[in-house]
Structures are given as structure tokens and as C-alpha cells.
Design an enzyme around this catalytic site. Structure first.
Site, short mmCIF file in Angstrom:
data_model
loop_
_atom_site.label_atom_id
_atom_site.label_comp_id
_atom_site.label_asym_id
_atom_site.label_seq_id
_atom_site.Cartn_x
_atom_site.Cartn_y
_atom_site.Cartn_z
N HIS A 59 0.85 -1.19 0.00
CA HIS A 59 0.00 0.00 0.00
C HIS A 59 0.89 1.24 0.00
O HIS A 59 2.06 1.18 0.40
CB HIS A 59 -0.89 0.02 1.24
N GLU A 118 0.99 3.82 1.95
CA GLU A 118 1.52 4.18 3.27
C GLU A 118 2.69 3.27 3.66
O GLU A 118 3.68 3.75 4.23
CB GLU A 118 0.43 4.08 4.34
N CYS A 162 -6.26 2.30 5.59
CA CYS A 162 -6.96 1.08 5.97
C CYS A 162 -6.49 0.64 7.36
O CYS A 162 -5.61 1.25 7.97
CB CYS A 162 -6.70 -0.02 4.94
N CYS A 200 -2.64 -0.25 7.40
CA CYS A 200 -1.79 0.94 7.34
C CYS A 200 -1.92 1.78 8.60
O CYS A 200 -0.93 2.35 9.07
CB CYS A 200 -2.11 1.75 6.09
#
Length: 171
Positions: free
Chosen positions: A57, A59, A87, A90
Site C-alpha cells: 500500500h 503508506e 486502511c 496501514c
């Protein structure tokens, strides 16, 4: 370090540039930058499809880059700018990295770990809480996501049409 609205806007625009990289690769277009003392020390964009790794992801990529830049897993005195509400995974990583400040653009109604579904970054049961600001360039951040999903629907229509053409030679 508190940043002016002008500075925050600049950094979110940099996160949007990262999201654009994902969009160009047909990845969910989320972008992130981590800033310390006015300098971007980590960048990331979604790369799950390209890497075949579920944890790639925006992040997570930005945190990894910032850790390498700082030579430390603790990202104290930093601000994370991300186009979409982080999410659950993260959000957990943000807390574990001790990032004290998060600014996100648009909310994430299906997977949000900051406000929408869970409040991981502000949960008093956890040992690290994060100052959260929301809604910076929200329309721009939501728009790039809408573009991605619109393009996905168009790709599906084209694929269905091609399959139909191949299966019906008399059309």
C-alpha cells in the site's frame, strides 16, 4: 511541526502525484508522502498488482522509505499525507512507526481504519495516538479514485465485447 494550509496543500498535491503513478499502472490510485521539517522523506503509491504483495500500500511504501532515510523505525516529528483514509493495516503501521500526525484527503467507507470503520489512530486503549486531520483536497482525492473505477468498468465492457466477438464469428 505544524504546516500552513499552503504547505499542506503542496504536500497533498505531491501525494496525488504518487496516486497518479498507481492510476497509470491500473492500480488503486492512492498516494502518500511523509514529511519531516518541511522535507519529503518518504513517498509511496499502491503497487499490489505490480508486486503481487498484498501489503504494498502507499503508506507502507512511504513508511519503508522514510525508515531508510531516517535510519530508524521511529518516525517521530513527521506528518503523513495520504490521499485516502488509511486502511486498518496501514493505520496499525502508522501507529507502530510512531508517526504523530496524519492528514488524509477522502474517507474510505469500505476499509477505513482511522474514522470510517475503526478509529485505530485515536483509540485510547493503544499506547500511541495520532493527531488526525481529514478532508484536505478531498474532492481531488476522491476524483482520482472515481476515475480509476470508471476506467475499470470501461475495461470490463471492452473485454466482454472482445469475448463476444471471438465466440460469435457471424456477428
Amino acid at each position: 511541526m505544524p504546516y500552513s494550509l499552503e504547505e499542506q496543500t503542496y504536500f497533498m498535491q505531491e501525494a496525488l502525484k504518487e496516486a497518479e503513478k498507481s492510476l497509470q499502472k491500473a492500480e488503486i490510485p492512492i498516494g502518500c508522502v511523509i514529511v519531516k521539517d518541511g522535507e519529503i522523506i518518504g513517498r509511496g503509491h499502491n503497487a499490489r498488482e505490480e508486486s503481487n504483495q498484498a501489503i504494498m500500500h502507499a503508506e507502507m511504501m512511504a513508511i519503508n522509505e522514510a525508515n531508510a532515510h531516517e535510519g530508524n523505525w521511529r518516525l517521530l516529528d513527521t506528518t503523513l499525507f495520504v490521499t485516502i483514509e488509511p486502511c486498518v493495516m496501514c493505520s496499525g503501521a502508522i501507529g507502530l512507526a510512531r508517526i504523530p500526525h496524519v492528514i488524509y484527503g477522502a474517507s474510505n467507507q469500505k476499509f477505513g481504519g482511522v474514522d470510517s470503520l475503526y478509529q485505530i489512530l485515536t483509540d485510547e486503549r493503544l499506547n500511541h495516538r495520532v493527531q488526525v486531520e481529514r478532508g484536505l483536497l478531498a474532492a481531488d482525492c476522491a476524483n482520482i479514485m472515481q476515475t480509476f473505477f470508471r476506467q475499470g468498468r470501461e475495461r470490463k465492457k471492452i473485454a466482454k465485447h472482445l469475448i463476444k466477438e471471438q465466440s460469435d464469428p457471424f456477428d
